[in-house]
Design an enzyme around this catalytic site. Structure first.
Site, short mmCIF file in Angstrom:
data_model
loop_
_atom_site.label_atom_id
_atom_site.label_comp_id
_atom_site.label_asym_id
_atom_site.label_seq_id
_atom_site.Cartn_x
_atom_site.Cartn_y
_atom_site.Cartn_z
N LEU A 135 132.34 0.97 25.43
CA LEU A 135 131.91 0.58 26.78
C LEU A 135 130.83 -0.48 26.76
O LEU A 135 130.72 -1.29 27.67
CB LEU A 135 131.42 1.81 27.54
N GLU A 137 126.95 -1.95 24.41
CA GLU A 137 125.94 -1.78 23.37
C GLU A 137 124.56 -1.88 24.00
O GLU A 137 124.27 -2.83 24.72
CB GLU A 137 126.10 -2.84 22.30
N GLY A 138 123.73 -0.90 23.74
CA GLY A 138 122.36 -0.91 24.24
C GLY A 138 121.37 -1.12 23.12
O GLY A 138 121.75 -1.38 21.97
N PHE A 140 119.66 1.03 21.62
CA PHE A 140 119.59 2.12 20.65
C PHE A 140 120.93 2.49 20.05
O PHE A 140 121.03 3.41 19.28
CB PHE A 140 118.99 3.37 21.32
N CYS A 142 125.60 2.24 20.44
CA CYS A 142 126.80 1.93 21.21
C CYS A 142 127.18 3.09 22.12
O CYS A 142 126.87 4.24 21.83
CB CYS A 142 127.95 1.62 20.27
N VAL A 143 127.90 2.76 23.17
CA VAL A 143 128.38 3.77 24.12
C VAL A 143 129.91 3.71 24.14
O VAL A 143 130.49 2.63 24.31
CB VAL A 143 127.82 3.53 25.53
N LYS A 167 126.86 8.20 23.95
CA LYS A 167 125.93 7.22 23.38
C LYS A 167 125.49 7.66 22.00
O LYS A 167 124.97 8.75 21.82
CB LYS A 167 124.71 7.04 24.30
N ASP A 262 111.47 1.37 32.52
CA ASP A 262 112.50 0.46 32.02
C ASP A 262 113.51 0.14 33.13
O ASP A 262 114.72 0.16 32.89
CB ASP A 262 113.20 1.07 30.81
#
Length: 484
Positions: A135, A137-138, A140, A142-143, A167, A262
């Site tokens: 879905l 990448e953040g 911290f 991948c999702v 996540k 955030d």
């Protein structure tokens, strides 16, 4: 995120006979008619970067924060980058410290409603973390999209049961573990329609995963900056209102007030009806209690969204979130990113570019996304600009509380006084198009040449190289928007 080859290889799983059969059935069902070689290489590329993505690392350096920010990629808002802070020896004692080793049992507060998943179950639910299920990448990890039983942790066939977002967490660095803990501890206890629901978690050896409700429309960032069709005005105001309700809950309604720290477009997720929900609580902090006025902490967040007093001092308050909300509201109004170095000099920083127009009632229209082509409420946009100006006040104490912001936003999604129906704003829009066209062609207008601009209709698709997506429809309608 530290997903090694052993993560992808299904042969490494050691599960019981029944689970092996389930795994075989799930994977076979999912791969039928797949045409593996036809998978989009872009997803594999993203997946590759996901494997090597790094966790956030705190940064304490001498010098100005602006110097640090210049070295950051200003267009990547999917990651939460640490902001540099000039830290003196006198403030070090007040800053949060990272434990030498994770004490999971002592630090983890598990809410009763959370489900506990095994790593093998989530591996099956996401089809071995297949790139097709990626879905995003953040900062911290991948999702991945997955499917589990409605009332349990058992993986099920794709398209059945409950769709979830899984996540993963980077393995390198204890800071990632701290943020994983914060996410579980906050979202496990905080239940609100405007916060993404945490369904469960996995903690097994060095694996740290979180399981959330699946948000079908993705992030606000994607809709504002990565889609060809502009997000309609009523939807923008609906998103602003529901996101504001999420922050208001954290600040004023939660049993223990929380500072989100955030707030940005990539952390605002949208459900099927464009209701906004806040996600990623890895940087959240308990609000100050009693006679304390602030929380002293490392300066963490995303450059362009963080409040100036927080960047300078490390003093965190609820008004820091209010400033970030003002930045996002500006992004919704203008269709511009908070930081964008692809724009001309003087327009890189959205807030600094917008400030001259925030205080002038007759020039507010310069802040409105030109892709809307007048399909916005005049009164609503004026009120939203004024609200953004208050949120972005350099003096934190002058910023409104989130409950005030919610009250101000309540009527805006339903206002019908569209600027495209006003001859005055048609003239302004025509002049604006001429200025942009002449600027691109190098033609310089004489002073006063815009004064005689006449109301005109927008050029048709046939006569215009950069036609608006709105003109592709007689009446533009977003999919199933329920404005409330």
């Amino acid at each position: 995120m530290g997903l090694g080859p052993e993560t992808i290889d299904g042969n490494t799983m050691n599960v019981g006979t029944s689970k092996s059969k389930a795994r075989k059935q799930i994977l076979n069902d999912d791969e039928e008619g797949d045409g593996g070689e036809s998978r989009c290489w872009i997803k594999f590329r993203l997946f590759g970067s996901c494997l090597s993505s790094r966790s956030k690392v705190d940064s304490s350096v001498s010098g100005s924060s602006s110097q640090y920010a210049e070295s950051e990629s200003t267009n990547d808002t999917s990651r939460c980058q640490p902001l540099a802070q000039a830290v003196s020896s006198s403030t070090n004692s007040n800053i949060e410290s990272i434990p030498s080793t994770p004490k999971v049992d002592e630090e983890l507060r598990i809410a009763s409603q959370l489900r506990k998943f095994s790593y093998s179950e989530l591996k099956l639910a996401t089809r071995n973390f297949r790139p097709d299920n990626l879905l995003g990448e953040g900062g911290f990890g991948c999702v991945f999209k997955g499917w589990v039983n409605e009332n349990g942790s058992t993986p099920v066939k794709a398209g059945t049961g409950l769709a979830v977002a899984v996540k993963t967490l980077n393995h390198n660095g204890l800071q990632g573990h701290k943020e994983w803990l914060a996410e579980v501890n906050y979202l496990g206890e905080l239940i609100n329609p405007h916060l993404v629901k945490l369904i469960g978690y996995c903690i097994e050896d060095n694996q740290r995963l979180l399981v959330y409700e699946f948000m079908p429309r993705g992030s606000l960032e994607n809709h504002l900056f990565k889609r060809s069709l502009p997000l309609p005005w009523p939807i923008r105001m609906k998103v602003a209102l529901s996101a504001a309700k999420g922050l208001a809950f954290l600040h004023e309604e939660a049993e223990k007030p929380v500072i989100y720290r955030d707030f940005k477009t990539s952390n605002i997720l949208l459900d099927a009806d464009y209701n906004a929900k806040l996600s990623d609580f890895g940087l959240a902090k308990d609000a100050p209690e009693g006679d304390k006025t602030h929380v002293s902490t490392r300066v963490m967040g995303t450059y362009g969204y963080a409040a100036p007093e927080y960047v300078m001092t490390g003093h965190l308050t609820a008004k820091s979130d209010v400033y970030s909300f003002g930045v996002v509201l500006l992004e919704l109004l203008s269709g511009r990113r908070s930081m964008d170095k692809t724009r001309p000099n003087g327009e890189h920083n959205l807030v600094e570019w917008a400030r001259p127009y925030l205080g002038e009632r007759r020039r507010f229209y310069r802040l409105i996304d030109p892709r809307l082509e007048g399909r916005f409420s005049i009164k609503g946009s004026q009120r939203a600009v004024q609200l953004a100006a208050r949120c972005l006040s350099r003096e934190a104490k002058l910023r409104p509380q989130m409950s005030e912001i919610v009250e101000a936003l309540e009527p805006l999604p339903n206002l019908k006084d569209l600027a495209c129906s006003s001859s005055y704003f048609q003239a302004i829009y025509a002049a604006r198009v001429n200025v942009n066209t002449n600027a691109r062609s190098g033609v310089r207008l004489q002073p006063g040449s815009l004064k005689n601009a006449q109301p005109t209709r927008s050029p048709s698709i046939q006569n215009r190289s950069h036609a608006s997506p709105y003109n592709q429809f007689q009446s533009f309608q977003s999919p199933n928007p329920k404005i409330s």
